[in-house]
Scaffold this motif. Structure first.
Motif, PDB file in Angstrom:
ATOM      1  N   ARG A   9      11.580 -32.114 -14.897  1.00 19.78           N
ATOM      2  CA  ARG A   9      11.325 -31.020 -15.837  1.00 19.78           C
ATOM      3  C   ARG A   9      11.479 -31.563 -17.253  1.00 19.78           C
ATOM      4  O   ARG A   9      12.492 -32.169 -17.591  1.00 19.78           O
ATOM      5  CB  ARG A   9      12.325 -29.898 -15.598  1.00 19.78           C
ATOM      6  CG  ARG A   9      12.130 -28.696 -16.465  1.00 19.78           C
ATOM      7  CD  ARG A   9      13.199 -27.648 -16.110  1.00 19.78           C
ATOM      8  NE  ARG A   9      12.947 -26.395 -16.769  1.00 19.78           N
ATOM      9  CZ  ARG A   9      13.558 -26.012 -17.883  1.00 19.78           C
ATOM     10  NH1 ARG A   9      14.459 -26.786 -18.442  1.00 19.78           N
ATOM     11  NH2 ARG A   9      13.274 -24.851 -18.419  1.00 19.78           N
ATOM     12  N   TYR A  34       6.132 -30.176 -16.276  1.00 17.11           N
ATOM     13  CA  TYR A  34       6.683 -30.981 -15.191  1.00 17.11           C
ATOM     14  C   TYR A  34       5.879 -32.265 -15.064  1.00 17.11           C
ATOM     15  O   TYR A  34       4.650 -32.252 -15.110  1.00 17.11           O
ATOM     16  CB  TYR A  34       6.656 -30.187 -13.887  1.00 17.11           C
ATOM     17  CG  TYR A  34       7.452 -28.914 -14.016  1.00 17.11           C
ATOM     18  CD1 TYR A  34       8.816 -28.902 -13.772  1.00 17.11           C
ATOM     19  CD2 TYR A  34       6.847 -27.737 -14.425  1.00 17.11           C
ATOM     20  CE1 TYR A  34       9.562 -27.745 -13.923  1.00 17.11           C
ATOM     21  CE2 TYR A  34       7.578 -26.577 -14.579  1.00 17.11           C
ATOM     22  CZ  TYR A  34       8.937 -26.587 -14.328  1.00 17.11           C
ATOM     23  OH  TYR A  34       9.665 -25.445 -14.490  1.00 17.11           O
ATOM     24  N   GLU A  52       5.516 -25.933 -11.740  1.00 16.91           N
ATOM     25  CA  GLU A  52       6.324 -26.831 -10.930  1.00 16.91           C
ATOM     26  C   GLU A  52       5.729 -26.999  -9.536  1.00 16.91           C
ATOM     27  O   GLU A  52       5.771 -28.084  -8.955  1.00 16.91           O
ATOM     28  CB  GLU A  52       7.747 -26.295 -10.842  1.00 16.91           C
ATOM     29  CG  GLU A  52       8.696 -27.224 -10.118  1.00 16.91           C
ATOM     30  CD  GLU A  52      10.123 -26.735 -10.118  1.00 16.91           C
ATOM     31  OE1 GLU A  52      11.018 -27.557  -9.846  1.00 16.91           O
ATOM     32  OE2 GLU A  52      10.356 -25.536 -10.373  1.00 16.91           O
TER      33      GLU A  52
END
Length: 73
Positions: A9, A34, A52
């Motif tokens: 992240r 990400y 993500e």
């Protein structure tokens, strides 16, 4: 066996520009994205992902391919 590729992240700042003649503009906006990291080199693989889930999907594919090539080698 440990995964070679992992999702990381990352923070990013979105800066909004302004056009000539405008006296004010929107303040910078904090966001995240990400990236896929190679744990051997600490380098990033490919482009960043806004979601993500997208990064995890690609990461799983890369790890699956790397395990097959290690078994063959």
């Amino acid at each position: 066996m440990e995964d070679i590729f992992v999702v990381k992240r990352c923070n990013r700042i979105i800066i909004h520009g302004r056009r000539a003649g405008e006296s004010s503009h929107q303040p910078p906006e904090a966001a995240v994205w990400y990236r896929i990291t190679d744990t051997r080199t600490q380098g990033f693989i490919g482009d960043g992902y806004d979601l993500e889930e997208d990064a995890l999907h690609v990461c799983q594919q890369l790890n699956a391919r790397s395990q097959v090539s290690e078994r063959q080698g």
